[in-house]
Design an enzyme around this catalytic site. Sequence first.
Site, mmCIF file in Angstrom:
data_model
loop_
_atom_site.group_PDB
_atom_site.id
_atom_site.type_symbol
_atom_site.label_atom_id
_atom_site.label_comp_id
_atom_site.label_asym_id
_atom_site.label_seq_id
_atom_site.Cartn_x
_atom_site.Cartn_y
_atom_site.Cartn_z
ATOM 1 N N LYS A 137 1.294 -1.201 12.167
ATOM 2 C CA LYS A 137 1.038 0.049 12.899
ATOM 3 C C LYS A 137 -0.393 0.529 12.710
ATOM 4 O O LYS A 137 -0.950 1.219 13.577
ATOM 5 C CB LYS A 137 2.050 1.131 12.485
ATOM 6 C CG LYS A 137 2.088 1.458 10.996
ATOM 7 C CD LYS A 137 1.119 2.549 10.583
ATOM 8 C CE LYS A 137 1.165 2.772 9.085
ATOM 9 N NZ LYS A 137 0.232 3.818 8.636
ATOM 10 N N ASP A 169 6.354 5.481 11.889
ATOM 11 C CA ASP A 169 5.040 5.420 11.254
ATOM 12 C C ASP A 169 3.947 5.179 12.297
ATOM 13 O O ASP A 169 2.826 5.685 12.166
ATOM 14 C CB ASP A 169 5.037 4.301 10.209
ATOM 15 C CG ASP A 169 4.079 4.578 9.063
ATOM 16 O OD1 ASP A 169 3.317 5.557 9.137
ATOM 17 O OD2 ASP A 169 4.102 3.810 8.086
ATOM 18 N N ALA A 195 -0.256 11.901 3.152
ATOM 19 C CA ALA A 195 -0.342 12.546 1.841
ATOM 20 C C ALA A 195 -0.570 14.043 1.954
ATOM 21 O O ALA A 195 -0.029 14.831 1.166
ATOM 22 C CB ALA A 195 -1.477 11.907 1.037
#
Length: 329
Positions: free
Chosen positions: A188, A241, A137
């Site tokens: 992950k 990711d 983010a």
Amino acid sequence: MARISVIGAGAFGLAISVHLAGIGHEVLVWSHNEEKVTALRETGKSDAFPGTDIPKEIMYTSDRRKASEHRDLIVFAVASPYSRNTAAGFAPYIKENQLITTVTKGVEDTTFATQADILKQEIPQAVVTALSGPTHAEEIVKSQPTTMVAASEDERAAEYVQDIFMSDRLRVYTSQDVLGVELGGSLKNVIALAAGMADGLGYGDNAKAALITRGIHEMAGLAVKMGAKAETLYGLTGIGDLIVTCESKHSRNRKCGMLIGQGISMDEAVKTVGQVVEGIHSAKAAMGLSEKYGFPLPITEQVNAVLYTGKDPRQGVLDLMMRDKKSEY
């Protein structure tokens, strides 16, 4: 311009909202917390992004009906432990064939349901898609180059989400492998906890490279057993990711693992991080899936032992290193 509701005013929900508003969409953010709604509306600032002004065009509400009506797209961005209850609360207000996309990452540790599964179960009248990728983010809110994958069994739905989010700073691909995209985004986080523990123990680049490489082997192997495509796990929503979550200073899972590696308890580590650590919940779910599908997850098994039985991370590393000899593939 599309009319979009973002369900969840946490860091990622706000970052996505800033991006969408910045490329011209009408954005309404929903939060159950009326105080947060008021503060965002009055100040245009969030503790998640110190020094960042959130566009004044973004609107806020705590009204589920208002956040559900007359929306071209609804984006679910609540933390995974709250997904089901939040979806159930919205279900009565969602119209038939409403397009919803989830950006939440995590597998429910009691049912093994993915986020898209949860939305389909709780809001069966909706058309559900998933949007995932290596996306912190803190970088999205600064308009730094980022890539994502929009996944749906309905190719047109995935392409619509792609069109909504695509910009010169956010490149979006499509996929019909929803399961693979969601498993990558969930599993992950467990490997990132292990990578953080290695950092906390003072281990170096060799150990981190091994964890990332063998971690993607675990992720892809289980995903294929479950019916996903291997290439999805070797793409942006798998290894992409995984890399960013194992390496980044922004990663909550890595930070939590690092604190545990330094000798802090899981509960204290989570409290220090100050946000939901998705990998702690997904670790339990991953072990359940391992047993259900008969696919071993040695790194994940050791992470669970450290988290839930108090095993010393050093012993976990030793047990991984001293497993029976085998061929790499």
